[in-house]
Design an enzyme around this catalytic site. Structure first.
Site, PDB file in Angstrom:
ATOM      1  N   ARG A   1     116.470 118.297 -32.152  1.00 32.72           N
ATOM      2  CA  ARG A   1     115.699 119.523 -32.381  1.00 32.72           C
ATOM      3  C   ARG A   1     114.368 119.566 -31.628  1.00 32.72           C
ATOM      4  NH1 ARG A   1     114.132 121.612 -36.449  1.00 32.72           N
ATOM      5  NH2 ARG A   1     114.968 123.663 -36.083  1.00 32.72           N
TER       6      ARG A   1
ATOM      7  N   CYS B   1     116.712 108.263 -21.319  1.00 32.38           N
ATOM      8  CA  CYS B   1     116.154 108.520 -19.994  1.00 32.38           C
ATOM      9  C   CYS B   1     115.852 110.000 -19.743  1.00 32.38           C
ATOM     10  CB  CYS B   1     117.151 108.029 -18.960  1.00 32.38           C
ATOM     11  SG  CYS B   1     118.754 108.819 -19.188  1.00 32.38           S
TER      12      CYS B   1
END
Ligand code: LLP
Length: 402
Positions: free
Chosen positions: A297, A326
């Site tokens: 979220r 990453c």
């Protein structure tokens, strides 16, 4: 709740749900509709853990599903078929057939093309399909654009004019039985006015359809009731119910309400442990073992979730709480203040019971988190942490010998 104990026992990252809280939310909403026929159909997309769904099923709730997978989950969790609704803009033929075979309450149709597919599937089975049409009332729910669904330009539902045509078509088809009307204008709604407008429009349409002897029995007001993440003032339930009652005046229909977030969001937390703390260009980063694959979220909507450090004390300084994935979007909080933290400290990410685990993935080949339920009788594991074998299984069999 002693989060350190469950984290020690089941490891992190971990979701913890308070089922008693969720049951209270259910009772509060059901109570607000008292005096009128109502069905609270839990929007399973918010949290589809079988034990969570079973908790609501035991209280008498139905299920609002958006895939045949969710329909199956609802049935396994003990939701009676006559309390299951199937919505969504793109249902495949096999999903439609599956839903009709299971004989659920109704299929919520979102386009003319879909109504034709439902009719064809029902003809194949030699029975009539109970349907509802999702009406897009063209109303701004004034929420985040990604979770606003009732605007003219949104992909959801059909206009009032098209809906009318579809209902008349359905009434005249031996394979279709229109029994409900539905709208859902968005999620995390904190003002009553857009809901009121939508309900009035839908009720007006319902009245005109009933005048045409289309026997509508259910008035589905969707979900969308907002919750407090930070300091949002939310909708008063009595006022909400009164608004729906007001729109329904003169109509004898069962109210269906499909909340997801309201029932579960503040009943869940996400626990994650600090791996390192690092300073870069004068910025403080708290690196934790949970990541955007567990709770997307913040990355997806810039959503705020309160982060609390358990047991930490001292002068608070500004920091970002980030995961190991990453991507720069991999954060839980930015520019918040936390006290000095040590490796191994536990952080609690609040309001994570809705659209948390349900939106998680294996991105970066990370195992999805375990889930724990807490109630007055204690706590228990309700989903095991995924193993690497679980993740690889569907590929291993197909890995050709080199
Ligand atoms: N009914 C329909 C037809 C829906 O599309 C939705 C949510 C609901 C009910 C339940 O809405 P709720 O009561 O939970 O607001 N992933 C986003 C939320 C997407 C909601 C999609 N539809 C988030 O994390 O905020």
């Amino acid at each position: 709740m002693d989060y350190t104990q469950v984290a020690r026992e089941y490891g992190t990252p971990l979701y913890v749900y308070n089922l008693d809280y969720m049951a209270q939310q259910y009772a509060a909403l059901k109570g607000a509709f008292e005096g009128k026929k109502s069905l609270i159909a839990f929007a399973m997309k918010a949290n589809s853990n079988l034990s969570v769904v079973a908790c609501f099923a035991a209280l008498g709730a139905g299920a609002d599903c958006v895939s045949f997978g969710e329909v199956k989950r609802a049935l396994i969790a003990g939701v009676p078929k006559y309390k299951i609704i199937f919505s969504g803009v793109g249902k495949r033929d096999d999903e439609i057939l599956g839903a009709l075979t299971e004989d659920i309450l109704f299929i919520n149709v979102e386009s003319e093309a879909e109504l034709m597919r439902v009719e064809a599937a029902a003809r194949e089975l030699g029975r009539a399909a109970r349907v509802s049409v999702r009406v897009n009332p063209a109303i701004d729910a004034r929420t985040h654009p990604y979770i606003s669904t009732g605007l003219k330009e949104n992909k959801f539902g059909v206009s009032v004019e098209v809906a009318k045509r579809l209902y008349i078509y359905a009434k005249n088809s031996p394979f279709l039985e229109p029994i409900a009307i539905h709208f859902h204008i968005g999620s995390q709604i904190v003002e009553l006015e857009p809901i009121e407008q939508a309900a009035r429009k839908a009720a007006e349409l319902a009245k005109s359809l009933i005048a045409l002897e289309i026997d509508l029995k259910f008035f589905d007001v969707g979900g969308g009731i907002g919750v407090t993440y930070k300091d949002e003032k939310t909708i008063d339930l009595a006022a909400y119910a009164n608004t729906v009652f007001g729109a329904l005046q003169g109509l004898d229909m069962t109210i269906i309400c499909e909340p997801g977030r309201f029932l579960t969001a503040n009943g869940g937390v996400f626990l994650t442990r600090v791996i390192y703390e690092k300073y870069s260009e004068g910025r403080r980063f708290v690196v934790v073992d949970g990541a955007m694959n567990d709770l997307i979220r913040p990355a997806l909507y810039g959503a705020y979730h309160r982060v609390e450090a358990i047991g930490a004390a001292g002068d608070e300084t500004l920091c970002d709480v980030v995961g190991p994935v990453c991507e720069s979007g991999d954060f839980f909080a930015k520019n918040i203040v936390l006290p000095p933290i040590e490796r191994g400290d536990l952080l609690v990410v609040h309001t994570a019971g809705a659209y948390g685990f349900a939106m998680s993935s294996n991105f970066n080949t990370r195992r999805r988190a375990a889930e724990v339920a807490v109630d007055k009788n204690g706590y228990r594991l309700i989903r095991e942490r995924e193993t690497y074998e679980d993740i690889f299984a569907s590929e291993m069999r197909l890995l050709s010998a080199r």
